[in-house]
Design an enzyme around this catalytic site. Structure first.
Site, PDB file in Angstrom:
ATOM      1  CD  GLU A  46      -1.798  -2.376   1.309  1.00 32.77           C
ATOM      2  OE1 GLU A  46      -0.831  -2.691   2.037  1.00 32.77           O
ATOM      3  OE2 GLU A  46      -2.495  -3.213   0.696  1.00 32.77           O
ATOM      4  CG  HIS A  76       2.473 -12.969  -1.455  1.00 36.99           C
ATOM      5  ND1 HIS A  76       2.656 -13.202  -0.121  1.00 36.99           N
ATOM      6  CD2 HIS A  76       1.373 -12.190  -1.535  1.00 36.99           C
ATOM      7  CE1 HIS A  76       1.724 -12.601   0.569  1.00 36.99           C
ATOM      8  NE2 HIS A  76       0.926 -11.965  -0.255  1.00 36.99           N
ATOM      9  CG  PHE A 101      12.903   1.117  -2.118  1.00 34.19           C
ATOM     10  CD1 PHE A 101      11.575   0.810  -2.341  1.00 34.19           C
ATOM     11  CD2 PHE A 101      13.784   0.069  -1.895  1.00 34.19           C
ATOM     12  CE1 PHE A 101      11.126  -0.506  -2.337  1.00 34.19           C
ATOM     13  CE2 PHE A 101      13.349  -1.259  -1.889  1.00 34.19           C
ATOM     14  CZ  PHE A 101      12.015  -1.531  -2.112  1.00 34.19           C
ATOM     15  NE  ARG A 115      20.253  -5.531   5.559  1.00 35.23           N
ATOM     16  CZ  ARG A 115      20.126  -6.052   4.361  1.00 35.23           C
ATOM     17  NH1 ARG A 115      19.162  -5.649   3.566  1.00 35.23           N
ATOM     18  NH2 ARG A 115      20.958  -6.975   3.942  1.00 35.23           N
TER      19      ARG A 115
HETATM   20  C1  DLZ Z   1       0.419 -10.119   3.293  1.00 34.70           C
HETATM   21  C2  DLZ Z   1       1.784  -9.628   3.638  1.00 34.70           C
HETATM   22  C3  DLZ Z   1       2.819 -10.551   3.910  1.00 34.70           C
HETATM   23  C4  DLZ Z   1       2.610 -12.015   3.883  1.00 34.70           C
HETATM   24  N1  DLZ Z   1       4.039 -10.126   4.254  1.00 34.70           N
HETATM   25  C5  DLZ Z   1       4.282  -8.798   4.303  1.00 34.70           C
HETATM   26  C6  DLZ Z   1       5.572  -8.310   4.676  1.00 34.70           C
HETATM   27  O1  DLZ Z   1       6.516  -9.062   4.953  1.00 34.70           O
HETATM   28  N2  DLZ Z   1       5.749  -6.966   4.707  1.00 34.70           N
HETATM   29  C7  DLZ Z   1       4.752  -6.065   4.418  1.00 34.70           C
HETATM   30  O2  DLZ Z   1       4.980  -4.848   4.472  1.00 34.70           O
HETATM   31  N3  DLZ Z   1       3.527  -6.503   4.074  1.00 34.70           N
HETATM   32  C8  DLZ Z   1       3.259  -7.833   4.033  1.00 34.70           C
HETATM   33  N4  DLZ Z   1       2.020  -8.274   3.695  1.00 34.70           N
HETATM   34  C9  DLZ Z   1       0.941  -7.272   3.528  1.00 34.70           C
HETATM   35  C10 DLZ Z   1       0.878  -6.653   2.141  1.00 34.70           C
HETATM   36  O3  DLZ Z   1       1.879  -5.664   1.969  1.00 34.70           O
HETATM   37  C11 DLZ Z   1      -0.497  -5.949   1.968  1.00 34.70           C
HETATM   38  O4  DLZ Z   1      -0.701  -5.071   3.036  1.00 34.70           O
HETATM   39  C12 DLZ Z   1      -1.639  -6.955   1.928  1.00 34.70           C
HETATM   40  O5  DLZ Z   1      -1.411  -7.918   0.941  1.00 34.70           O
HETATM   41  C13 DLZ Z   1      -2.972  -6.244   1.630  1.00 34.70           C
HETATM   42  O6  DLZ Z   1      -2.945  -5.617   0.353  1.00 34.70           O
END
Ligand code: DLZ
Length: 146
Positions: A46, A76, A101, A115
């Protein structure tokens, strides 16, 4: 100068430390608390939309993007990391507002904690410093705010 920080809540045990580092760098650069706008988003996926919207508002000279993806815990990982990186690049190209970034992509939590540790190597601090440098570089040039 006014700066926005977009920070993901996911893995907040790391991202709050990045936020502290970014805040420190901006404060040391003389930017007051009233000129630092913090936007919290659910996860790294997001970040680009929030960054683009705050940049497009014309309120800020730069956007520090902070998040943390941990490979072992995120099936993923590549999709989210790639969408986030490309989204931030597209957002800064579109709005012409510099963005950094400051999104960690690590193999394990230990690496992320390293980090985001307080001090000069904190990646949130480094991202804020990059935004300040770019904002100063671009200030006053054609099409740039301020
Ligand atoms: C779903 C998800 C997963 C599994 N891992 C992370 C992560 O390691 N770091 C992160 O910032 N966000 C993760 N998310 C959430 C996704 O960024 C996102 O908020 C959801 O898929 C909803 O769109």
């Amino acid at each position: 100068m006014r700066v926005a920080i977009v920070v993901a809540r996911f893995n907040d045990f790391v991202t709050e430390r990045l936020l502290d580092g970014a805040h420190e760098a901006l404060t040391e650069a003389g930017i007051g608390a009233d000129d630092i706008e913090v936007l919290r988003v659910p996860g790294a996926f997001e970040i680009p939309l929030a960054a683009e919207m705050v940049a497009a508002s014309g309120r800020v000279s730069g956007v520090v993007c902070l998040g943390c993806l941990i490979k072992g815990a995120t099936p993923h990982f590549e999709f989210i990391a790639s969408a986030c990186a490309h989204g931030i690049m597209a957002a800064q190209s579109k709005t012409r507002v510099p963005m950094a970034f400051g999104v960690l992509t690590t193999h394990a939590a230990e690496e992320a904690l390293e980090r985001s540790a307080p001090g000069p190597g904190n990646k949130g601090r480094e991202a804020a410093e990059a935004v300040l440098e770019m904002a100063r570089l671009l200030a006053g040039r054609a099409g740039m705010p301020r």
